[in-house]
Design an enzyme around this catalytic site. Structure first.
Site, PDB file in Angstrom:
ATOM      1  N   GLY A  81      54.608  49.166   7.689  1.00 23.42           N
ATOM      2  CA  GLY A  81      53.242  48.669   7.682  1.00 23.42           C
ATOM      3  C   GLY A  81      53.139  47.333   6.976  1.00 23.42           C
ATOM      4  N   ASP A 137      55.121  53.338   0.918  1.00 22.22           N
ATOM      5  CA  ASP A 137      54.757  53.346   2.327  1.00 22.22           C
ATOM      6  C   ASP A 137      53.290  52.989   2.470  1.00 22.22           C
ATOM      7  OD1 ASP A 137      55.087  53.622   5.057  1.00 22.22           O
ATOM      8  OD2 ASP A 137      55.340  55.800   5.050  1.00 22.22           O
ATOM      9  N   ALA A 139      49.741  54.014   4.501  1.00 19.68           N
ATOM     10  CA  ALA A 139      49.157  55.222   5.079  1.00 19.68           C
ATOM     11  C   ALA A 139      47.937  54.815   5.888  1.00 19.68           C
ATOM     12  CB  ALA A 139      48.759  56.223   3.998  1.00 19.68           C
ATOM     13  N   ASP A 140      47.681  55.521   6.976  1.00 21.00           N
ATOM     14  CA  ASP A 140      46.473  55.253   7.759  1.00 21.00           C
ATOM     15  C   ASP A 140      45.232  55.648   6.972  1.00 21.00           C
ATOM     16  OD1 ASP A 140      47.704  54.314  10.236  1.00 21.00           O
ATOM     17  OD2 ASP A 140      48.473  56.352  10.386  1.00 21.00           O
ATOM     18  N   GLY A 152      51.103  57.383  11.185  1.00 19.13           N
ATOM     19  CA  GLY A 152      51.447  57.414  12.606  1.00 19.13           C
ATOM     20  C   GLY A 152      50.299  57.416  13.579  1.00 19.13           C
ATOM     21  N   GLU A 165      60.274  59.089   9.052  1.00 19.13           N
ATOM     22  CA  GLU A 165      59.440  58.603   7.965  1.00 19.13           C
ATOM     23  C   GLU A 165      59.128  59.723   6.973  1.00 19.13           C
ATOM     24  OE1 GLU A 165      55.379  55.873   7.460  1.00 19.13           O
ATOM     25  OE2 GLU A 165      56.117  56.444   9.444  1.00 19.13           O
TER      26      GLU A 165
END
Length: 304
Positions: A81, A137, A139-140, A152, A165
């Site tokens: 991302g 990471d 995150a949405d 995802g 992931e």
């Protein structure tokens, strides 16, 4: 179970996604569209009272994550991302300046491997049981207090892997998600990607429809072209050989943990985009500087 009614649909507002409907075996209309409701962002104590003059909020949060959590000699899970890319660029600069040494990166995706290589980060491969000291990471969306995250939602490339992931994040001793303020919330709505076997995806979709006790429209995510209820002529196939069903919730999700456990109990579900990790930290980007939230028992926002 006090779960929100759900509809199965495409996760993102991609104009390629059509509005076709699919009636299920019980003859019900599959999906009823409702207007989305905005959620108020909760106030947070800030690490710093003023923003830096240069750079975006995500840029600051990414730099803060590297400076605070990454030490020489670590094996690091490299996220996917925009914010993760910024963090990798900064790690590369730190390696070049000698501020960090002996770092090994474990990429969570093809994209993160490419970004890490450009930044000059030495890469390794994850094997079952191997140690990962720390991972970061994007995150949405991330659930307030629990820090359960969804990943995802919008990926359309088959070579990217939710399975890879999640495996790397779960193997890490500590995980940090770097998110914007509007991605940290309670009473979430939106979509959750679910990996299914392509041979019986329709039966699995019906089970998900029954699970959440709501009318549902079933979509397989397409790889190219216009989407239809069956994923168009070219439904997306992941590198592990799975299809992606997107489940979009039209009412607030009361508990991501409950949704995750329910999906895990469906035989046709291979994996999904909900990840729960403990201990876990969210570094939340805002114009006035990053904020930090841990999912420790007190769940408090803290200053370092």
């Amino acid at each position: 179970m006090a779960l929100a009614m759900a509809a199965i649909a495409i996760a993102s507002p991609n104009p390629l996604h059509s509005s076709l409907t699919l009636s299920n075996a019980r003859g019900r209309r599959a999906f009823c569209t409702r207007p989305r409701r905005r959620r108020r962002t909760h106030s947070l104590m800030k690490i710093t009272g003023s923003s830096l003059a240069d750079g975006s909020a995500l840029f600051q949060a990414a730099h803060y994550t590297v400076d605070t959590y990454i030490k020489s000699g670590m094996v690091i899970g490299l996220g996917s991302g925009i914010a993760s890319g910024m963090a990798m660029q900064y790690i590369g600069l730190q390696l070049g300046a000698g501020a960090l040494k002996d770092i090994v990166g474990i990429p969570t995706s093809v994209a993160s491997a490419s970004e890490a290589a450009k930044a000059g980060i030495p890469l390794g491969h994850h094997e079952d049981g191997s140690q990962i000291d720390f991972a970061f990471d994007d995150a949405d969306i991330i659930e307030e207090r629990t820090l359960i995250a969804v990943i995802g939602r919008t990926r359309s490339q088959g070579e990217e892997s939710i399975i890879q992931e999640k495996t790397i994040l779960n193997a890490a001793n500590k995980v940090v998600f770097i998110v914007r303020e509007n991605q940290y919330k309670c009473g979430m709505d939106g979509s959750i990607p679910v990996l299914v076997n392509p041979l019986n995806w329709m039966e699995t979709a019906e089970e998900i429809d029954d699970l959440f006790l709501g009318d549902a429209e079933v979509w397989r995510r397409p790889s190219v072209g216009l989407a239809g209820p069956h994923g168009g002529q070219f439904p997306l196939v992941t590198r592990e050989g799975h299809n992606v069903i997107d489940v979009i919730f039209t009412s607030p999700i009361l508990s991501l943990a409950e949704v995750s456990m329910s999906l895990d109990n469906i035989d046709g579900v291979i994996e999904h985009g909900i990840i729960s990790k403990f201990p876990c930290t969210a570094v939340i980007a805002s114009e006035s500087g990053p904020s930090v939230v841990d999912n420790v028992p007190k769940n408090s926002v803290k200053e370092p």
